[in-house]
Structures are given as C-alpha cells and as structure tokens.
Design a protein around this motif. Structure first.
Motif, PDB file in Angstrom:
ATOM      1  N   ILE A 109       0.816  -1.229   0.056  1.00 32.84           N
ATOM      2  CA  ILE A 109       0.107   0.109  -0.107  1.00 32.84           C
ATOM      3  C   ILE A 109       0.723   1.272  -0.041  1.00 32.84           C
ATOM      4  N   LYS A 110       2.171   1.170   0.746  1.00 30.24           N
ATOM      5  CA  LYS A 110       3.134   2.428   0.841  1.00 30.24           C
ATOM      6  C   LYS A 110       3.414   2.477  -0.655  1.00 30.24           C
ATOM      7  N   ARG A 111       3.915   1.545  -1.336  1.00 28.94           N
ATOM      8  CA  ARG A 111       4.271   1.735  -2.825  1.00 28.94           C
ATOM      9  C   ARG A 111       3.187   2.256  -3.655  1.00 28.94           C
ATOM     10  N   MET A 112       1.986   1.916  -3.435  1.00 33.48           N
ATOM     11  CA  MET A 112       0.796   2.459  -4.128  1.00 33.48           C
ATOM     12  C   MET A 112       0.731   3.948  -3.895  1.00 33.48           C
ATOM     13  N   HIS A 113       0.894   4.314  -2.741  1.00 31.77           N
ATOM     14  CA  HIS A 113       0.673   5.676  -2.475  1.00 31.77           C
ATOM     15  C   HIS A 113       1.856   6.515  -3.299  1.00 31.77           C
ATOM     16  N   ASP A 114       2.880   6.064  -3.580  1.00 32.63           N
ATOM     17  CA  ASP A 114       4.029   6.588  -4.181  1.00 32.63           C
ATOM     18  C   ASP A 114       3.428   6.978  -5.577  1.00 32.63           C
ATOM     19  N   ILE A 115       2.617   5.965  -6.100  1.00 31.38           N
ATOM     20  CA  ILE A 115       2.056   6.240  -7.517  1.00 31.38           C
ATOM     21  C   ILE A 115       0.764   6.894  -7.564  1.00 31.38           C
ATOM     22  N   SER A 116      -0.480   6.627  -6.649  1.00 26.71           N
ATOM     23  CA  SER A 116      -1.559   7.009  -6.487  1.00 26.71           C
ATOM     24  C   SER A 116      -2.024   7.190  -4.982  1.00 26.71           C
ATOM     25  N   PRO A 117      -2.099   8.198  -4.494  1.00 27.18           N
ATOM     26  CA  PRO A 117      -2.462   8.246  -2.806  1.00 27.18           C
ATOM     27  C   PRO A 117      -3.890   8.018  -2.861  1.00 27.18           C
ATOM     28  N   ALA A 118      -4.674   8.705  -3.732  1.00 26.52           N
ATOM     29  CA  ALA A 118      -6.006   8.272  -3.599  1.00 26.52           C
ATOM     30  C   ALA A 118      -6.320   6.671  -3.666  1.00 26.52           C
ATOM     31  N   GLU A 119      -5.731   6.013  -4.560  1.00 22.50           N
ATOM     32  CA  GLU A 119      -5.938   4.653  -4.550  1.00 22.50           C
ATOM     33  C   GLU A 119      -5.579   3.962  -3.495  1.00 22.50           C
ATOM     34  N   ALA A 120      -4.279   4.390  -2.968  1.00 20.60           N
ATOM     35  CA  ALA A 120      -3.689   3.755  -1.948  1.00 20.60           C
ATOM     36  C   ALA A 120      -4.515   3.922  -0.501  1.00 20.60           C
ATOM     37  N   ASN A 121      -5.120   5.078  -0.657  1.00 25.49           N
ATOM     38  CA  ASN A 121      -5.891   5.387   0.636  1.00 25.49           C
ATOM     39  C   ASN A 121      -7.314   4.383   0.635  1.00 25.49           C
ATOM     40  N   ARG A 122      -7.906   4.340  -0.406  1.00 25.76           N
ATOM     41  CA  ARG A 122      -9.259   3.554  -0.612  1.00 25.76           C
ATOM     42  C   ARG A 122      -8.516   2.172  -0.200  1.00 25.76           C
ATOM     43  N   VAL A 123      -7.572   1.507  -0.792  1.00 28.00           N
ATOM     44  CA  VAL A 123      -7.087   0.209  -0.493  1.00 28.00           C
ATOM     45  C   VAL A 123      -6.889   0.012   1.056  1.00 28.00           C
ATOM     46  N   LEU A 124      -6.189   1.079   1.388  1.00 29.23           N
ATOM     47  CA  LEU A 124      -6.103   0.957   3.044  1.00 29.23           C
ATOM     48  C   LEU A 124      -7.257   1.000   3.827  1.00 29.23           C
ATOM     49  N   ASP A 125      -8.127   1.655   3.763  1.00 28.97           N
ATOM     50  CA  ASP A 125      -9.399   1.810   4.132  1.00 28.97           C
ATOM     51  C   ASP A 125     -10.065   0.566   4.314  1.00 28.97           C
ATOM     52  N   GLU A 126     -10.177  -0.090   2.974  1.00 30.61           N
ATOM     53  CA  GLU A 126     -10.797  -1.519   2.676  1.00 30.61           C
ATOM     54  C   GLU A 126     -10.032  -2.544   3.674  1.00 30.61           C
ATOM     55  N   TYR A 127      -8.896  -2.524   3.582  1.00 33.95           N
ATOM     56  CA  TYR A 127      -7.846  -3.500   4.429  1.00 33.95           C
ATOM     57  C   TYR A 127      -8.158  -3.434   5.626  1.00 33.95           C
ATOM     58  N   VAL A 128      -8.312  -2.119   6.197  1.00 35.52           N
ATOM     59  CA  VAL A 128      -8.207  -2.042   7.714  1.00 35.52           C
ATOM     60  C   VAL A 128      -9.714  -2.542   8.098  1.00 35.52           C
ATOM     61  N   LYS A 129     -10.646  -2.536   7.305  1.00 30.98           N
ATOM     62  CA  LYS A 129     -12.009  -3.056   7.639  1.00 30.98           C
ATOM     63  C   LYS A 129     -12.198  -4.316   7.291  1.00 30.98           C
ATOM     64  N   ASP A 130     -10.980  -5.075   7.086  1.00 29.25           N
ATOM     65  CA  ASP A 130     -11.262  -6.406   6.728  1.00 29.25           C
ATOM     66  C   ASP A 130     -11.967  -6.846   5.493  1.00 29.25           C
ATOM     67  N   GLU A 131     -11.685  -5.804   4.702  1.00 27.76           N
ATOM     68  CA  GLU A 131     -12.684  -6.041   3.275  1.00 27.76           C
ATOM     69  C   GLU A 131     -11.979  -6.576   2.098  1.00 27.76           C
ATOM     70  N   LEU A 132     -10.538  -6.619   2.635  1.00 26.57           N
ATOM     71  CA  LEU A 132      -9.596  -7.137   1.369  1.00 26.57           C
ATOM     72  C   LEU A 132      -8.655  -8.110   1.848  1.00 26.57           C
ATOM     73  N   THR A 133      -8.513  -9.159   1.054  1.00 30.14           N
ATOM     74  CA  THR A 133      -7.389 -10.026   1.487  1.00 30.14           C
ATOM     75  C   THR A 133      -6.055  -9.549   0.950  1.00 30.14           C
ATOM     76  N   VAL A 134      -4.928 -10.157   1.396  1.00 29.19           N
ATOM     77  CA  VAL A 134      -3.548  -9.681   0.806  1.00 29.19           C
ATOM     78  C   VAL A 134      -3.481 -10.172  -0.748  1.00 29.19           C
ATOM     79  N   ARG A 135      -3.780 -11.272  -1.030  1.00 28.68           N
ATOM     80  CA  ARG A 135      -3.954 -11.593  -2.398  1.00 28.68           C
ATOM     81  C   ARG A 135      -4.670 -10.334  -3.270  1.00 28.68           C
ATOM     82  N   GLU A 136      -5.718  -9.776  -2.932  1.00 29.10           N
ATOM     83  CA  GLU A 136      -6.634  -8.821  -3.282  1.00 29.10           C
ATOM     84  C   GLU A 136      -5.561  -7.442  -3.576  1.00 29.10           C
ATOM     85  N   ILE A 137      -5.137  -7.115  -2.473  1.00 29.72           N
ATOM     86  CA  ILE A 137      -4.334  -6.008  -2.465  1.00 29.72           C
ATOM     87  C   ILE A 137      -3.010  -6.169  -3.644  1.00 29.72           C
TER      88      ILE A 137
END
Length: 334
Positions: A109-137
C-alpha cells in the motif's frame, strides 16, 4: 504505546522487556516498530546504548528480527501514522483488529501511495476494515502498476524535462566547472548535515571526489566503518534539470540510476527540479521496483532537501560488495 521508566529501570530497558514479553513466537511488527521508534525519536536509548544503531541492534536481538527488517517496520509505521485520524484510529486501536495488519500488505500500500495516493488510501481503508485479503491487495497493486507503466514510459521516453546534468559537467568551461565544484561542495554539506536521516546510521563518513569505482560514478558516498572493515556504503547522486532534453536522455538517466543503485546499500538521488519532476521519477522507480533508491528535491541555495521517496529494501541484484572492496582498496582516512 508510551514507554515509561519505572523503579530504576530506564525507558530503553522497559521497552526491551515489553518486546520480550510479547505473546507468540515473535512480537507483532507494529509493537516492535512503535517500541523501537519511540525510544529512537526521544533519545532515551542513552545511556544504555551508545547510538540509535546499537539500540536497534538490541531490539533486533530481543525480537528475533533483523535490524534491516525493523527499519522496514519503522518506515511502514511512519507511513501509517501519516494517514488521516480516522484511519490511524482503525489501525492503532487495539479493539479494531489493526494489529493483524501484515507488513507485506502495508509495504504494498505504501508503494501504491507513491503512484496514486487516492487509490492507496482507498485500499488501506478497505484492508483495515477487513474487506480485502492480501492477495486482493497484490492484485490492486499489479493493476495500478499496469496502469501507471505506460505513463511512466511516456515520461521516461519523451518527458517535458531538461537534459539531466551530473556534477560536475565534463564539458563545462571554467565558469561552469567552478559552479559545478561549488554545487558539489554544497551538496556534500547537505548530505553531512542530514546523514543520520538519510542513512539511518551513526558515525558515517561522507566523501566526494575521494573514491573511484569501476562501473559507477556517484557524486558522494557515505561509509560506515566497523573496526578495520566496512559495514556498508551508501551512494548519492545529483541531477539538475533544465528546460529542454535531447530525445531519450531522461530514459537513459533512469537506467543509469537503477544500475548505479545496485552497488550501494542505499542510493539517494538528489534532484534540482520541480515537484512534478520528483513525482515522475518516483513513479518510474516504482514501476521498476528500484526499492533501494531514495528521491529528494534539493534546494542548493537554501541548503535544504525535501524527501519524496525513501529506500525500503536492499538492492536487487546486490553488488554492494564491489563498492566496499573498492573503498577498502583505496583506504579510509582516519
């Protein structure tokens, strides 16, 4: 977490005990990162330890992780602490389950943030809420890379940037050489003043125009010496961007940076240019997964730098031993 000294035990001793008492075969990476970083930032590693590096070595011994791994933990922790308050609460609240976040996912997610902060923030939010698996990330990261790669290649292949100019310029006249020499002197002063942050180590010796290498030509190097040997060498390079660039020059510069980085533990690119330049370079380095390269904008006039990308792993392939051997052969001044 707030590490406090008690009943004659120093804060550092209490922190080590906390790490050792953590449940499981190894303590969680967040616990280790918070413990190590709190003591390092506060300076409370003294008087038990002679330097922050020795403190990290003690944490490594207590936790079972390596020092380099703990540095990666801290980089990920600092990334998480830079998120908005809502996300920080979800991550660090013991009742939220944030402690179950895996290190590999946060690094992605940190690498994603370097490319697209908005997408990284969305992924982090979903991951913290247990809505994403590591494979999906990983899938989201790969999709982002595939989307960014054509843009990065456009930037590298035909950018609206200047020719990149190394220090000093070989074909410069007397005035140009004098200015290049002054720029390198200022650059070396900046590196020396920030070496603890850039190398995350103590006792580093910074040199410019002191060593020659067979395959690379950094503008400066920082050497960590241990007794009669060398622990590691970090490299530094500066590029100045003007108004026009010959076709393919920027592409060539990226290739040179990625190649040069393989000879050093960390390789810092200091860029005299714009925020857009730094973002473009960072994007290209992310696509190429050049994880040992850091990028910082430099202001020579005010002797300041602004870090855009920090090194996060050792170089691949790792030719670090060649740089260490070259320096040992030429000798380290006392």
């Amino acid at each position: 977490m707030n590490v406090m000294a008690n009943k004659g035990n120093s804060a550092a001793q209490v922190a080590i005990a906390t790490v050792k008492r953590a449940p499981g075969s190894k303590p969680s990476w967040i616990l280790v990162a918070k413990t190590a970083e709190e003591i390092r930032r506060s300076g409370k590693w003294s008087p038990d330890y002679s330097s922050p590096t020795e403190w990290l070595e003690a944490v490594a011994e207590a936790s079972g992780y390596t020092v380099n791994t703990i540095r990666r933990f801290i980089a990920s922790l600092n990334f998480l602490e830079g998120r908005d308050e809502k996300t920080r609460k979800l991550v660090f609240d013991p009742l939220s389950g944030g402690g179950s976040l895996t290190m590999a996912s946060i690094e992605l997610i940190k690498r994603m943030h370097d490319i697209s902060p908005a997408e990284a923030n969305r992924v982090l939010d979903e991951y913290v809420k247990d809505e994403l698996t590591v494979r999906e990330i990983r899938d989201r990261y790969d999709a982002l890379i595939n989307y960014a790669q054509p843009k990065a290649m456009m930037i590298v292949g035909n950018p609206p940037y200047s020719s990149t100019e190394r220090l000093p310029t070989p074909d410069a006249g007397k005035l140009g050489l004098r200015r290049a020499h002054q720029d390198k002197k200022v650059l070396t002063e900046i590196i020396r003043s920030r070496i603890a942050d850039l190398s995350e180590a103590d006792g580093m010796k910074v040199f410019s125009d002191r060593y020659e290498f067979d395959f690379v030509s950094p503008d400066a190097v920082a050497v960590a010496q241990r007794e009669f040997s060398i622990s590691f060498v970090d490299g530094f390079e500066m590029k100045k961007l003007g108004e026009k660039t010959p076709p393919g020059f920027f592409k060539k510069a990226i290739a040179e940076i990625v190649f040069s980085a393989t000879f050093f533990r960390r390789y810092w690119l200091f860029l005299e240019g714009t925020e857009a330049d730094a973002r473009a370079l960072t994007s290209a380095l992310n696509v190429l997964e050049a994880t040992s390269v850091g990028v910082a904008l430099v202001d020579l006039e005010h002797k300041q730098i602004r870090i855009h990308r920090e090194p996060s792993a050792l170089p691949q392939p790792d030719r670090h031993a060649l740089a260490k051997s070259a320096i040992l052969a030429q000798g380290i001044p006392a």
